[in-house]
Scaffold this active site. Sequence first.
Site, short mmCIF file in Angstrom:
data_model
loop_
_atom_site.label_atom_id
_atom_site.label_comp_id
_atom_site.label_asym_id
_atom_site.label_seq_id
_atom_site.Cartn_x
_atom_site.Cartn_y
_atom_site.Cartn_z
N ASP A 469 -9.76 103.86 -5.12
CA ASP A 469 -8.93 102.70 -5.40
C ASP A 469 -7.47 103.13 -5.49
O ASP A 469 -7.16 104.21 -5.97
CB ASP A 469 -9.36 102.00 -6.69
CG ASP A 469 -9.08 102.83 -7.93
OD1 ASP A 469 -9.53 104.00 -7.98
OD2 ASP A 469 -8.40 102.33 -8.85
N SER A 470 -6.58 102.27 -5.00
CA SER A 470 -5.13 102.49 -5.09
C SER A 470 -4.74 103.82 -4.44
O SER A 470 -4.96 104.02 -3.26
CB SER A 470 -4.69 102.40 -6.56
OG SER A 470 -3.29 102.34 -6.67
N ALA A 471 -4.18 104.74 -5.23
CA ALA A 471 -3.83 106.06 -4.69
C ALA A 471 -5.06 106.76 -4.16
O ALA A 471 -4.99 107.52 -3.18
CB ALA A 471 -3.16 106.89 -5.78
N ALA A 497 -10.36 100.20 -2.28
CA ALA A 497 -9.96 99.03 -3.06
C ALA A 497 -8.46 99.07 -3.27
O ALA A 497 -7.91 100.07 -3.73
CB ALA A 497 -10.69 99.01 -4.40
N HIS A 768 -3.81 94.12 -9.43
CA HIS A 768 -4.09 95.48 -8.96
C HIS A 768 -4.82 96.24 -10.06
O HIS A 768 -4.49 96.16 -11.23
CB HIS A 768 -2.75 96.16 -8.64
CG HIS A 768 -2.88 97.53 -8.06
ND1 HIS A 768 -2.90 97.77 -6.71
CD2 HIS A 768 -2.98 98.75 -8.65
CE1 HIS A 768 -2.99 99.07 -6.49
NE2 HIS A 768 -3.05 99.68 -7.66
#
Length: 802
Positions: A469-471, A497, A768
């Site tokens: 997810d994200s980074a 994600a 987020h």
Amino acid sequence: MESARETRARVASEAPASTSVQEGSKSQRRRWWRKARAKASRLLQKMDLRTMTQSLVTLAEDNMAFFSSQGPGETARRLTGVFAGIREQALGLEPTLGRLLSVAHLFDLDTETPANGYRSLVHTARCCLAHLLHKSRYVASNRRSIFFRTSHNLAELEAYLAALTQLRALAYYAQRLLTTNQPGRLFFEGDERVTADFLREYVTLHKGCFYGRCLGFQFTPAIRPFLQTISIGLVSFGEHYKRNESGISVTASSLFTSGRFAIDPELRGAEFERIIQNLDVHFWKAFWNITEIQVLSSLANMASTTVRVSRLLSLPPIAFEMPLTSDPELTVTISPPLAHTGPGPVLVRLISYDLREGQDSKELSSFMRSEGPRSLELRLRPQQAARSRALVVHIHGGGFVAQTSKSHEPYLKSWAQELGAPILSIDYSLAPEAPFPRALEECFFAYCWAVKHCALLGSTGERICLAGDSAGGNLCFTVSLRAAAYGVRVPDGIMAAYPATMLQSTASPSRLLSLMDPLLPLSVLSKCVSAYAGAETEDHPDADQKALGMMGLVQRDTALLLRDLRLGASSWLNSFLELSGQKAHLKSVPKTEPMRRSVSEAALTQPEGPLGTDSLKGLKLHDLGLRNSSDTPDTPELSLSVETLGPSTPSSVNFLLGSEDGSEVSEAPEELSNKDRVRGVGAAFPEGFHPRRCSQGAMWIPLYSAPIVKNPFMSPLLAPDSMLLTLPPVHIVACALDPMLDDSVMFARRLRGLGQPVTLRVVEDLPHGFLSLAALCRETRQAAALCVERIRLILNLPGPPV
């Protein structure tokens, strides 16, 4: 369709009389208010933008006429003024939103996925208009009542008017992007001086109004109490963090004053704005690592799924051989991570719902690392389950600067149960102590180790999924690209994600949402990217403790935290802040204790690295990807990367507002011609419109402007077609209100254009990072279940029983 006046009259007639509402019990009033809001929300969803605006203008004019007739009092004057402002901003905003909405479909991935930054901006403005419409109706219905709370309603109206004004400014910016960008592109591609000029103007906008009474108005209502708790904790943490930096000792009694942020939304919003503008990445690292506290993580794990295996492993920095997919008779050497700090172990966490074959082997136990009281989570069974045919390799998010697998363990345990597959989560080293490409090296090393040793992890390795997810989503893409460059097995699919695929400083319509996002403000995004790119050059005497202090404080001060809880501290946050307040008086934690290793100064300053080359900090992608590969360095997949990586030496360039030393890049916007300036953001606003400006002074957002941010192993959206064609099937789950939405949309569009298998699902009204909030409400649980469904598709697993 009924007229706006008829709609207002009907809703007002359906409301109970003010006196009868007030005479009822408090719980009855609350139930009526919730039902009224729900009914109004359903009604507003059926109204188009023009009808909503006309209704709001009609109500504003009616309220203006009423309060202007109430005499010369200050309150009546302010109410008249606020409704006049609402009327003006709504009339000015509606045409711009209409134009954006009329072309927004051109930027969708397909007709079944209506999502992009333009749509999100229109939706957010519509949410603000809807709230003002609902509040205006309430005022019109109750303004004559003796129980009408004038000051409360006035404060809320003024807050949402400020938000509407700023949203109008963002709509004009988005319109300017629409006319400036290349057709079909969401990210601005052109003269970097124009981008710098755009961001220079954008960061001066007032943001505090979005962090007070209006906090999270665009998200689902179930999320808002959580966001309010986080914002109160953030401003309290930030206040005492700065005091501690100044050498002021923080006591428990002084922390009780933070309650004023809970009862004064305007004060909280102003303090929130000050924090995001002035505090460095070390503050955000410390705040985001709050969930790493032993007590909190233990509570979270008590509420999460119980698993048979949760073990922290340390992979030794020993090179090993991997077969090439093109010819299994040939092998390639997988070297341990080298960048910046030299060879070092990589920490991973194995999570499995069942105890499977291989997971209790002596060989795997030799990699086990103690976690103190939580380390003994493996309970032997008389019988073991067979190895799963699937394996999930997980890479956590945290902006490249914070968190570990422990922060993400609650939802990973649920995944392990639902998928029936072991999960290996990678604890990569964090920036700014370990900037790019250290995290990529460690994740790639751990991924290859998992593929080679899947039998030890309780899997046959028939199907392997990379998930993050994200980074972590960014690293999933780049690890797969690197696996393809090495010629080793790529995963069978990627589930990302809300990933970050564009780390270059550029503008897009969804990035405009960072002005109001409480979790991803623009300055925080910039600081995280700068830290990951190696531009974090501030000299902190206590850098090791700032980077690793959360884990160290937990190990040293759990007893103090428990003592404070017994003494009746007002909340866990206050207790934790007391620990943080003593941070300056503690010695650094020994480097062998924490889970993260800080940067080795010796490795950065020595003239030669361990391999006899130049300093490891100057490694090129050639060193990063092909040092031990049997392929030649001239492979087409890496030619661009080698040219664009450049040296990773820190830079003091300030991409947005100009650095003190007057660097060439920062001064470039001043050299724009008059023609350029007319085309720039100065021409975005119509005559007479003036958005609110930030009261916190100049905003310094250092961004790394070297070619490294354009490297495809850092910004996979910029990868050439030849690299993207090597990716396996990609499944992206994004958030409609996420500042990084356009990262997902454009990445999916690029893959779709190349004929690559890709899906994009966009969840509504969630922020987020929803995976970490999976247990919070029904909406977050559904979004998390969607991620599990995508992983299940990659692993070819049967669906859950109905």
